[in-house]
Design a protein around this motif. Structure first.
Motif, PDB file in Angstrom:
ATOM      1  N   ASN A  25       0.809  -1.215   0.000  1.00 42.35           N
ATOM      2  CA  ASN A  25       0.000   0.000   0.000  1.00 42.35           C
ATOM      3  C   ASN A  25       0.847   1.272   0.000  1.00 42.35           C
ATOM      4  OD1 ASN A  25       1.011  -0.151   2.566  1.00 42.35           O
ATOM      5  ND2 ASN A  25      -0.947   0.143   3.623  1.00 42.35           N
ATOM      6  N   LEU A  26       2.152   1.096  -0.235  1.00 45.06           N
ATOM      7  CA  LEU A  26       3.062   2.238  -0.237  1.00 45.06           C
ATOM      8  C   LEU A  26       4.148   2.054  -1.283  1.00 45.06           C
ATOM      9  CD1 LEU A  26       3.739   4.887   1.410  1.00 45.06           C
ATOM     10  CD2 LEU A  26       5.436   3.499   2.597  1.00 45.06           C
ATOM     11  N   GLN A  27       4.439   3.124  -2.001  1.00 48.30           N
ATOM     12  CA  GLN A  27       5.555   3.130  -2.943  1.00 48.30           C
ATOM     13  C   GLN A  27       6.528   4.227  -2.521  1.00 48.30           C
ATOM     14  OE1 GLN A  27       4.545   3.421  -7.121  1.00 48.30           O
ATOM     15  NE2 GLN A  27       6.575   4.233  -7.646  1.00 48.30           N
ATOM     16  N   ILE A  28       7.803   3.865  -2.353  1.00 48.76           N
ATOM     17  CA  ILE A  28       8.825   4.831  -1.958  1.00 48.76           C
ATOM     18  C   ILE A  28       9.807   5.017  -3.101  1.00 48.76           C
ATOM     19  CG2 ILE A  28      10.612   5.432  -0.287  1.00 48.76           C
ATOM     20  CD1 ILE A  28       9.310   3.538   1.697  1.00 48.76           C
ATOM     21  N   GLU A  29       9.996   6.259  -3.497  1.00 47.97           N
ATOM     22  CA  GLU A  29      10.990   6.602  -4.521  1.00 47.97           C
ATOM     23  C   GLU A  29      12.209   7.188  -3.816  1.00 47.97           C
ATOM     24  OE1 GLU A  29      11.299   6.244  -7.704  1.00 47.97           O
ATOM     25  OE2 GLU A  29       9.318   5.524  -8.325  1.00 47.97           O
ATOM     26  N   TYR A  30      13.337   6.457  -3.864  1.00 53.20           N
ATOM     27  CA  TYR A  30      14.566   6.935  -3.238  1.00 53.20           C
ATOM     28  C   TYR A  30      15.437   7.657  -4.274  1.00 53.20           C
ATOM     29  CZ  TYR A  30      13.773   3.941   0.861  1.00 53.20           C
ATOM     30  OH  TYR A  30      13.261   3.351   1.999  1.00 53.20           O
ATOM     31  N   ARG A  31      16.133   8.675  -3.798  1.00 47.74           N
ATOM     32  CA  ARG A  31      17.214   9.294  -4.564  1.00 47.74           C
ATOM     33  C   ARG A  31      18.396   9.423  -3.606  1.00 47.74           C
ATOM     34  NH1 ARG A  31      14.146   8.009  -7.747  1.00 47.74           N
ATOM     35  NH2 ARG A  31      13.422   9.051  -9.648  1.00 47.74           N
ATOM     36  N   TRP A  32      19.582   9.035  -4.083  1.00 53.49           N
ATOM     37  CA  TRP A  32      20.756   8.932  -3.218  1.00 53.49           C
ATOM     38  C   TRP A  32      21.758  10.023  -3.588  1.00 53.49           C
ATOM     39  CZ3 TRP A  32      20.021   5.193   0.424  1.00 53.49           C
ATOM     40  CH2 TRP A  32      19.034   4.234   0.151  1.00 53.49           C
ATOM     41  N   ALA A  33      21.723  11.120  -2.860  1.00 45.58           N
ATOM     42  CA  ALA A  33      22.576  12.274  -3.159  1.00 45.58           C
ATOM     43  C   ALA A  33      23.803  12.239  -2.248  1.00 45.58           C
ATOM     44  CB  ALA A  33      21.800  13.570  -2.964  1.00 45.58           C
ATOM     45  N   HIS A  34      24.885  11.667  -2.729  1.00 50.39           N
ATOM     46  CA  HIS A  34      26.074  11.521  -1.890  1.00 50.39           C
ATOM     47  C   HIS A  34      27.054  12.682  -2.035  1.00 50.39           C
ATOM     48  CE1 HIS A  34      26.938   9.663  -5.798  1.00 50.39           C
ATOM     49  NE2 HIS A  34      28.187  10.021  -5.591  1.00 50.39           N
ATOM     50  N   ASN A  35      26.709  13.694  -2.837  1.00 50.74           N
ATOM     51  CA  ASN A  35      27.518  14.909  -2.861  1.00 50.74           C
ATOM     52  C   ASN A  35      26.624  16.093  -3.215  1.00 50.74           C
ATOM     53  OD1 ASN A  35      27.523  15.393  -5.824  1.00 50.74           O
ATOM     54  ND2 ASN A  35      28.696  13.488  -5.885  1.00 50.74           N
ATOM     55  N   ASP A  36      27.140  17.297  -2.962  1.00 50.82           N
ATOM     56  CA  ASP A  36      26.331  18.515  -3.084  1.00 50.82           C
ATOM     57  C   ASP A  36      25.753  18.711  -4.475  1.00 50.82           C
ATOM     58  OD1 ASP A  36      26.525  19.210  -0.473  1.00 50.82           O
ATOM     59  OD2 ASP A  36      27.980  20.820  -0.746  1.00 50.82           O
ATOM     60  N   SER A  37      26.459  18.243  -5.498  1.00 50.86           N
ATOM     61  CA  SER A  37      26.017  18.493  -6.868  1.00 50.86           C
ATOM     62  C   SER A  37      24.738  17.743  -7.222  1.00 50.86           C
ATOM     63  CB  SER A  37      27.125  18.093  -7.855  1.00 50.86           C
ATOM     64  OG  SER A  37      27.367  16.694  -7.792  1.00 50.86           O
ATOM     65  N   LEU A  38      24.370  16.741  -6.413  1.00 54.45           N
ATOM     66  CA  LEU A  38      23.217  15.904  -6.747  1.00 54.45           C
ATOM     67  C   LEU A  38      21.927  16.350  -6.061  1.00 54.45           C
ATOM     68  CD1 LEU A  38      24.896  12.378  -6.568  1.00 54.45           C
ATOM     69  CD2 LEU A  38      24.283  13.663  -8.629  1.00 54.45           C
ATOM     70  N   TYR A  39      22.033  17.162  -5.018  1.00 53.88           N
ATOM     71  CA  TYR A  39      20.836  17.504  -4.253  1.00 53.88           C
ATOM     72  C   TYR A  39      19.777  18.193  -5.107  1.00 53.88           C
ATOM     73  CZ  TYR A  39      23.090  16.205   0.147  1.00 53.88           C
ATOM     74  OH  TYR A  39      23.687  15.505   1.161  1.00 53.88           O
ATOM     75  N   LYS A  40      20.164  19.233  -5.804  1.00 50.58           N
ATOM     76  CA  LYS A  40      19.210  20.003  -6.593  1.00 50.58           C
ATOM     77  C   LYS A  40      18.573  19.144  -7.682  1.00 50.58           C
ATOM     78  CE  LYS A  40      18.768  24.223  -9.360  1.00 50.58           C
ATOM     79  NZ  LYS A  40      19.486  25.430  -9.876  1.00 50.58           N
ATOM     80  N   ARG A  41      19.407  18.388  -8.380  1.00 51.27           N
ATOM     81  CA  ARG A  41      18.908  17.534  -9.470  1.00 51.27           C
ATOM     82  C   ARG A  41      17.904  16.507  -8.964  1.00 51.27           C
ATOM     83  NH1 ARG A  41      22.869  13.062 -12.197  1.00 51.27           N
ATOM     84  NH2 ARG A  41      21.249  11.590 -12.830  1.00 51.27           N
ATOM     85  N   TYR A  42      18.254  15.809  -7.885  1.00 48.95           N
ATOM     86  CA  TYR A  42      17.369  14.761  -7.386  1.00 48.95           C
ATOM     87  C   TYR A  42      16.126  15.345  -6.719  1.00 48.95           C
ATOM     88  CZ  TYR A  42      20.895  11.182  -8.318  1.00 48.95           C
ATOM     89  OH  TYR A  42      21.781  10.326  -8.920  1.00 48.95           O
ATOM     90  N   ALA A  43      16.248  16.499  -6.108  1.00 49.35           N
ATOM     91  CA  ALA A  43      15.072  17.150  -5.523  1.00 49.35           C
ATOM     92  C   ALA A  43      14.055  17.451  -6.614  1.00 49.35           C
ATOM     93  CB  ALA A  43      15.482  18.424  -4.806  1.00 49.35           C
ATOM     94  N   GLN A  44      14.533  17.970  -7.724  1.00 49.71           N
ATOM     95  CA  GLN A  44      13.630  18.284  -8.839  1.00 49.71           C
ATOM     96  C   GLN A  44      13.013  17.020  -9.417  1.00 49.71           C
ATOM     97  OE1 GLN A  44      16.294  20.538 -11.334  1.00 49.71           O
ATOM     98  NE2 GLN A  44      15.825  22.472 -10.305  1.00 49.71           N
TER      99      GLN A  44
END
Length: 328
Positions: free
Chosen positions: A66-85
């Motif tokens: 009953n739940l779907q989780i979408e993970y994004r793994w941002a292991h450095n600063d350059s990935l936060y903005k991209r994965y947030a979007q």
């Protein structure tokens, strides 16, 4: 089919419709996002995800059911903005943000999707929320540290190394977030009969020179406060402390598992469990704006006896017995 049997069949089917509707509603899949601050290949990544999913499971939410989780793994600063979007484009009903950087990136990407943060420091100064009691907006969560924990680290350092008279505090000079923590350590230092030296964490060469100069005089100890540079340079900091035989207190158990002496920090697993509770409440209709940001409730003490032996230190037996995890 006789008319009476047909009417009976229709009546029975109609009676089942509400049950079917309820069953369909109860199994509706809900969608959650998670912006992590660790590489998916990191050994701890699965541990944290499991802790999060276990917390949700205890509240009736089953990933893949009953739940779907979408993970994004941002292991450095350059990935936060991209994965947030990326996560915002998927339009989940709520997003878990692990770290202040994750929360800030998501804040820039959406002003409507609820966000629950953990492992975040001083969210008011970060302008994530209006206040701890009434966050306002679409963001709430759990702070990882309170400024007063610095005094606890100083107390712990004196407990494990009573002869320490000078303390080097590794800090990020570019971040004002933890000024109050550092000031708390400095203000309390006289009561422990120690002098505090600030060590700026900006680049590896500068850090190495500063610690070498500090360690040139006896009776020194080290406190490593939360900052991104120290987290990235954990192995180097641990190696420098060992080289100069400095008893050191760290802000994360990761340093100790890498060979550091001792850490005292909020229990990250507990934070994932508590975040699951907030996500459950949001999925059931509550608003982040009205959900107070909470301080840590559970802490863990981790000690490395091998490192203590290497630097010629004997940890108090009472402290070792009280530790949540001991590396022997």
């Amino acid at each position: 089919m006789r008319r009476r049997d047909f009417i009976t069949l229709l009546g029975g089917t109609a009676a089942l419709w509400p049950l079917a509707a309820r069953a369909q509603q109860s199994t509706r899949v809900r969608h959650v996002g998670a912006l992590m601050n660790i590489a998916q290949s990191d050994p701890e990544a699965r541990m944290w995800a499991t802790a999060f999913e276990r917390g949700l499971g205890q509240l009736g939410w089953k990933p893949g059911d009953n739940l779907q989780i979408e993970y994004r793994w941002a292991h450095n600063d350059s990935l936060y903005k991209r994965y947030a979007q990326e996560l915002v484009r998927l339009d989940p009903e709520v997003i878990l943000a692990v770290s202040g950087s994750s929360a800030s990136a998501l804040q820039q990407a959406t002003g409507t999707i609820p966000i629950v943060f953990i492992a975040t420091s001083d969210p008011v100064n970060r302008r994530l929320i209006a206040s701890m009691e009434k966050p306002g907006g679409n963001i709430t969560g759990f702070v990882e540290f309170e400024s007063g924990i610095g005094v606890k680290w100083l107390e712990l350092l004196k407990q494990i190394a009573p002869n320490v008279k000078r303390v080097a505090v590794v800090q990020d000079p570019m971040r004002s977030t933890w000024t109050s923590m550092l000031i708390g350590i400095e203000n309390t230092a006289p009561s422990f009969n120690v002098q505090v030296t600030r060590i700026d964490a900006r680049d590896s060469a500068e850090l190495e020179r500063s610690l070498a100069a500090f360690a040139g005089t006896a009776d020194g100890g080290l406190i490593v406060t939360p900052n991104l540079f120290s987290a990235i340079s954990a192995e180097r900091l641990v190696a420098l402390a060992a080289r100069h035989k400095l008893p050191a207190v760290y802000f994360s158990r990761y340093f100790v598992t890498e060979g550091g002496l001792i850490s005292y920090a909020p229990d990250r697993t507990d934070q994932y469990h508590r975040a699951a509770g907030y996500i459950d409440r949001i999925l059931k209709g509550e608003k982040p704006a009205d959900m107070p940001v909470q301080a840590p409730a559970k802490f863990e003490l981790v000690a490395n006896l091998r490192t203590a032996q290497q630097i010629g230190l004997t940890l108090p037996a009472q402290l070792v017995a009280a530790a949540d995890h001991v590396i022997r």
